[in-house]
Write a protein that holds these residues in place. Sequence first.
Motif, PDB file in Angstrom:
ATOM      1  N   LEU A 126     -29.372 -84.432  82.883  1.00  8.97           N
ATOM      2  CA  LEU A 126     -29.358 -83.505  84.027  1.00  8.97           C
ATOM      3  C   LEU A 126     -27.920 -83.438  84.534  1.00  8.97           C
ATOM      4  N   GLN A 127     -27.396 -82.217  84.571  1.00 14.65           N
ATOM      5  CA  GLN A 127     -25.985 -82.045  84.920  1.00 14.65           C
ATOM      6  C   GLN A 127     -25.842 -81.287  86.243  1.00 14.65           C
ATOM      7  N   CYS A 128     -24.932 -81.747  87.080  1.00 16.65           N
ATOM      8  CA  CYS A 128     -24.590 -81.008  88.296  1.00 16.65           C
ATOM      9  C   CYS A 128     -23.775 -79.788  87.843  1.00 16.65           C
ATOM     10  N   HIS A 129     -24.261 -78.603  88.171  1.00 13.75           N
ATOM     11  CA  HIS A 129     -23.779 -77.361  87.558  1.00 13.75           C
ATOM     12  C   HIS A 129     -22.616 -76.724  88.336  1.00 13.75           C
ATOM     13  N   ASP A 130     -21.452 -76.691  87.712  1.00 11.44           N
ATOM     14  CA  ASP A 130     -20.266 -76.030  88.286  1.00 11.44           C
ATOM     15  C   ASP A 130     -19.900 -76.625  89.645  1.00 11.44           C
ATOM     16  N   ILE A 131     -19.532 -77.899  89.598  1.00 17.93           N
ATOM     17  CA  ILE A 131     -19.331 -78.652  90.837  1.00 17.93           C
ATOM     18  C   ILE A 131     -18.116 -78.190  91.646  1.00 17.93           C
ATOM     19  N   GLU A 132     -17.232 -77.393  91.031  1.00 16.63           N
ATOM     20  CA  GLU A 132     -16.065 -76.920  91.794  1.00 16.63           C
ATOM     21  C   GLU A 132     -16.475 -75.945  92.905  1.00 16.63           C
ATOM     22  N   PHE A 133     -17.742 -75.503  92.887  1.00 18.21           N
ATOM     23  CA  PHE A 133     -18.219 -74.613  93.946  1.00 18.21           C
ATOM     24  C   PHE A 133     -18.827 -75.392  95.113  1.00 18.21           C
ATOM     25  N   GLY A 134     -18.890 -76.720  94.974  1.00 12.89           N
ATOM     26  CA  GLY A 134     -19.418 -77.532  96.065  1.00 12.89           C
ATOM     27  C   GLY A 134     -18.333 -78.472  96.555  1.00 12.89           C
ATOM     28  N   SER A 135     -18.721 -79.404  97.429  1.00 11.16           N
ATOM     29  CA  SER A 135     -17.786 -80.433  97.857  1.00 11.16           C
ATOM     30  C   SER A 135     -17.856 -81.572  96.834  1.00 11.16           C
ATOM     31  N   LEU A 136     -16.714 -81.906  96.252  1.00  8.94           N
ATOM     32  CA  LEU A 136     -16.717 -82.979  95.234  1.00  8.94           C
ATOM     33  C   LEU A 136     -17.089 -84.314  95.859  1.00  8.94           C
ATOM     34  N   ASP A 137     -16.765 -84.482  97.143  1.00 13.00           N
ATOM     35  CA  ASP A 137     -17.158 -85.727  97.815  1.00 13.00           C
ATOM     36  C   ASP A 137     -18.676 -85.794  97.978  1.00 13.00           C
ATOM     37  N   GLN A 138     -19.307 -84.644  98.198  1.00 12.43           N
ATOM     38  CA  GLN A 138     -20.775 -84.639  98.260  1.00 12.43           C
ATOM     39  C   GLN A 138     -21.365 -85.001  96.891  1.00 12.43           C
ATOM     40  N   LEU A 309      -2.231 -65.088  69.743  1.00 13.24           N
ATOM     41  CA  LEU A 309      -2.692 -65.544  71.065  1.00 13.24           C
ATOM     42  C   LEU A 309      -1.622 -66.304  71.860  1.00 13.24           C
ATOM     43  N   LYS A 310      -0.480 -66.541  71.205  1.00 11.28           N
ATOM     44  CA  LYS A 310       0.566 -67.361  71.858  1.00 11.28           C
ATOM     45  C   LYS A 310       0.915 -66.902  73.284  1.00 11.28           C
ATOM     46  N   PRO A 311       1.104 -65.581  73.529  1.00  6.14           N
ATOM     47  CA  PRO A 311       1.487 -65.165  74.904  1.00  6.14           C
ATOM     48  C   PRO A 311       0.442 -65.498  75.971  1.00  6.14           C
ATOM     49  N   VAL A 312      -0.813 -65.704  75.554  1.00  8.70           N
ATOM     50  CA  VAL A 312      -1.858 -66.000  76.567  1.00  8.70           C
ATOM     51  C   VAL A 312      -2.430 -67.410  76.396  1.00  8.70           C
ATOM     52  N   LYS A 313      -1.771 -68.216  75.555  1.00  8.31           N
ATOM     53  CA  LYS A 313      -2.300 -69.551  75.241  1.00  8.31           C
ATOM     54  C   LYS A 313      -2.532 -70.363  76.517  1.00  8.31           C
ATOM     55  N   ASN A 314      -3.716 -70.945  76.604  1.00 13.51           N
ATOM     56  CA  ASN A 314      -4.126 -71.804  77.735  1.00 13.51           C
ATOM     57  C   ASN A 314      -4.229 -71.060  79.068  1.00 13.51           C
ATOM     58  N   GLU A 315      -4.257 -69.717  78.994  1.00 11.12           N
ATOM     59  CA  GLU A 315      -4.472 -68.957  80.233  1.00 11.12           C
ATOM     60  C   GLU A 315      -5.948 -69.038  80.605  1.00 11.12           C
ATOM     61  N   THR A 316      -6.216 -69.319  81.890  1.00 11.34           N
ATOM     62  CA  THR A 316      -7.606 -69.393  82.316  1.00 11.34           C
ATOM     63  C   THR A 316      -7.799 -68.494  83.536  1.00 11.34           C
ATOM     64  N   TRP A 317      -8.842 -68.707  84.307  1.00 14.39           N
ATOM     65  CA  TRP A 317      -9.092 -67.879  85.488  1.00 14.39           C
ATOM     66  C   TRP A 317      -9.579 -68.802  86.610  1.00 14.39           C
ATOM     67  N   PRO A 318      -9.448 -68.340  87.864  1.00  9.09           N
ATOM     68  CA  PRO A 318      -9.863 -69.209  88.968  1.00  9.09           C
ATOM     69  C   PRO A 318     -11.371 -69.391  89.003  1.00  9.09           C
ATOM     70  N   SER A 319     -11.809 -70.566  89.441  1.00  6.48           N
ATOM     71  CA  SER A 319     -13.240 -70.811  89.579  1.00  6.48           C
ATOM     72  C   SER A 319     -13.450 -71.809  90.711  1.00  6.48           C
ATOM     73  N   GLY A 320     -14.375 -71.512  91.607  1.00  7.84           N
ATOM     74  CA  GLY A 320     -14.766 -72.471  92.633  1.00  7.84           C
ATOM     75  C   GLY A 320     -14.042 -72.295  93.947  1.00  7.84           C
ATOM     76  N   ILE A 321     -14.290 -73.245  94.827  1.00  3.28           N
ATOM     77  CA  ILE A 321     -13.651 -73.220  96.135  1.00  3.28           C
ATOM     78  C   ILE A 321     -12.535 -74.248  96.138  1.00  3.28           C
ATOM     79  N   GLN A 322     -11.516 -73.966  96.936  1.00  6.52           N
ATOM     80  CA  GLN A 322     -10.390 -74.909  97.028  1.00  6.52           C
ATOM     81  C   GLN A 322     -10.885 -76.212  97.661  1.00  6.52           C
ATOM     82  N   GLN A 323     -10.630 -77.341  97.001  1.00 11.93           N
ATOM     83  CA  GLN A 323     -11.047 -78.616  97.596  1.00 11.93           C
ATOM     84  C   GLN A 323      -9.981 -79.084  98.571  1.00 11.93           C
TER      85      GLN A 323
END
Length: 324
Positions: A126-138, A309-323
Motif C-alpha cells: 500500500l503506497q501513499c500516492h503522490d505525497i508531494e501534494f500533502g504535508s510530508l511531516d503528516q 533528446l540532449k537539449p531536453v535531457k532530465n527536463e521535468t515539470w512541477p508537481s505538488g505543493i511547496q513544502q
Amino acid sequence: MATANSIPLELRPLGNTGLKLSCVGFGASPLGNVFGPVSESDAIATVRQAFRLGINFFDTSPYYGGTLSEKVLGITLKALEVPRNEYIVATKCGRYIDGFDFSAERVTRSIDESLERLQLDYVDILQCHDIEFGSLDQIVNETIPALLKLKEAGKIRFIGITGLPLEIFTYVLDRVPPRTVDVVLSYCHYGVNDSTLENLLPYLKSKGVGVISASPLAMGLLTENGPPEWHPASPELKAACKAAAAHCKEKGRNISKLAMQYSLLNKDISTILVGMNSIQQVNENVAAAVELATIGKDEKTLSEIDDILKPVKNETWPSGIQQS
Ligand code: NAD
C-alpha cells in the motif's frame, strides 16, 4: 529471433521485502480509461496475457479512473483463477478523484474500500500516492504510523510512497524508523529522456528500500502515437520526444521498445512499471525485455535518440505543493 514467451521474464528482488517482481510490471492506470476507453473483455484478455507471459506485479490506485482501475483489476485478477500468492498487487491511498487526504482516518478507511473493489483479503503493497501534494511531516508522523497498524492487521504486507520530485523520498526516509517504508515508486525519472533517479539509487539501496520505476514511456511521450492531451510536459520536451519517435520509425525501429529496454538495463530497479491496455502492448513490452536479455541493447539507435533528446535531457515539470 526471440519471441515474447521464449524465456521466462526475469524476476528481481524488491529491497528487503522478500518479494520477487517480474522486471516488467503491469501498470493498471489504463484500465481506468486514463489513456482512452478499454472494455472489460479487453481488460481481462490483457491481464491474462500479462500473467501468461510472466508478469506477476500489478499496480493500481483508487485515483485511476475514479476507482474504475481498481474495480476492473479486481475482476481481471479473479478471472485468472490462480492462487493469490502467484501475483503481487500494489494499490495506493491518499489521492482520490476529489482530492488528497493523507489523514490516518482516511487511509485506514481507504484500504477497506480498495480491498472490496479489488476483491482481495490483502494487498502486498500500500503506497501513499503522490505525497508531494500533502504535508510530508503528516506522511511521517500520521500516515505511515496508520499504515503500520494496517500491516499488523494483515491488510497490507508492505508500505510504499510515491511521487514525482525525488527529494520527497529522502525527506521521508530520513525521518521514519528503519524498515517502516519498504518501497519507493518513482515515475518519469528513469527513461531515455530523464534518468535522474539513478543518483538516488545508492541511497535507497543503503536503506534496503525496494525501487519501482514507473512510466518508462514517459506517460506516452515515448510512443509513436504520442502523449494524451493532459500530459504536463513542456512543448519543447514533447517536440523532442516526437522527433526521437519519428527518427526511430524512419530506421524501422520502435521508440517504445528502445525506451523499455533502456529502463530495464538497471538491475538496481526491481521492476519497470508500464501502463498497458491491449494484448499487443503486453506482447511488445515483454518481447522488449526478452530480446534485451537474449540479444542485448541496440546501442547505435539508443545513442542517436540520446543525441536528439540532449537539449531536453532530465527536463521535468512541477508537481505538488511547496513544502515549508
Ligand atoms: P507509461 O510510460 O507506462 O505509458 C503508458 C502509455 O503507453 C499508455 O498510453 C499505454 O497504452 C502506452 N503503451 C504501453 N505499451 C506500449 C507499447 N509497447 N507501444 C506503444 N504504446 C504503449 O505511463 P503510465 O501508464 O502513466 O505509467 C505506468 C504505471 O505506473 C501506471 O499505470 C501506474 O500504475 C504507475 N504510475 C504511478 C504513478 C504514481 O504513483 N504517482 C505515476 C505514474 C505511473
